[in-house]
Design an enzyme around this catalytic site. Structure first.
Site, mmCIF file in Angstrom:
data_model
loop_
_atom_site.group_PDB
_atom_site.id
_atom_site.type_symbol
_atom_site.label_atom_id
_atom_site.label_comp_id
_atom_site.label_asym_id
_atom_site.label_seq_id
_atom_site.Cartn_x
_atom_site.Cartn_y
_atom_site.Cartn_z
ATOM 1 N N HIS A 1 0.825 -1.197 0.000
ATOM 2 C CA HIS A 1 0.000 0.000 0.000
ATOM 3 C C HIS A 1 0.865 1.255 0.000
ATOM 4 O O HIS A 1 2.033 1.209 0.361
ATOM 5 C CB HIS A 1 -0.939 0.030 1.210
ATOM 6 C CG HIS A 1 -0.260 -0.232 2.516
ATOM 7 N ND1 HIS A 1 0.043 -1.506 2.958
ATOM 8 C CD2 HIS A 1 0.195 0.604 3.471
ATOM 9 C CE1 HIS A 1 0.640 -1.427 4.133
ATOM 10 N NE2 HIS A 1 0.748 -0.158 4.457
ATOM 11 N N CYS B 1 4.748 -1.906 15.994
ATOM 12 C CA CYS B 1 5.605 -2.577 15.027
ATOM 13 C C CYS B 1 5.305 -2.035 13.637
ATOM 14 O O CYS B 1 4.151 -1.779 13.303
ATOM 15 C CB CYS B 1 5.315 -4.079 15.098
ATOM 16 S SG CYS B 1 6.185 -5.055 13.876
#
Length: 187
Positions: free
Chosen positions: A67, A174
């Site tokens: 993305h 993360c």
């Protein structure tokens, strides 16, 4: 956010072939550009590749969701590809990827790509759903499978809202948090 609002019949490539992660991304960006959603294909490619440098969007289980967002994107859209023979996407589980969704979001739309990632991840946790997508014989069937899954998920959510149970919130820190979201939701 409905996936079927962002994915058109012409934005799906069944029986795709990719020799590498880079090749797969290039072909998906080409498909995004072909569908008229990019003002600058090269800039968008660089945004997607920069995101991949932070950590692979190959979330495991044969799925990748690369993305990117930026000024080179006209409106939020998706393209999808099925790669029957698989492609090495440096996935978190080390397995090749057979199903890829590329998300494009315009600049300033801060949470849209996250919402799409979340929706896709929830749907893709269902192995039967994933297999139906991979085995779709036409783009129309691919879209129908998604539409049915979205409808079913909406009904499940309504049932949960009427239930007096509890909800669970998982927080991760993360760069590949989407995989953690995927695993937390599965648990």
């Amino acid at each position: 956010m409905k996936i079927t609002d962002l994915l058109s019949k012409d934005a799906i490539k069944l029986n795709g072939i990719a020799n590498s992660k880079q090749d797969a991304i290039n072909k998906l960006v080409d498909l995004m550009a072909k569908n008229g959603n990019l003002t600058d294909k090269e800039k968008y490619t660089q945004v997607v590749l920069k995101r991949e440098e932070e950590g692979s969007t190959g979330i495991g289980e044969g799925i990748a969701i690369p993305h990117g967002k930026g000024k080179s994107v006209k409106t939020a859209k998706l393209v999808a590809a099925v790669v029957p023979n698989g492609v090495n996407f440096n996935s978190l589980d080390g397995e090749d990827v057979n199903l890829i969704f590329l998300i494009a979001a315009p600049e300033g739309n801060n949470n849209l790509h996250l919402e799409v990632l979340s929706t896709l991840s929830k749907l893709l946790m269902n192995k039967e759903f994933k297999e139906k997508l991979i085995n779709s014989k036409s783009n129309k069937e691919f879209l129908r499978v998604i539409k049915e899954a979205e409808k079913e998920k909406k009904l499940e959510n309504k049932e949960k809202q009427s239930d007096n149970g509890y909800e669970l919130l998982a927080i991760t820190a993360c760069t590949t948090g989407i995989a953690h979201t995927y695993m937390a939701a599965e648990s």
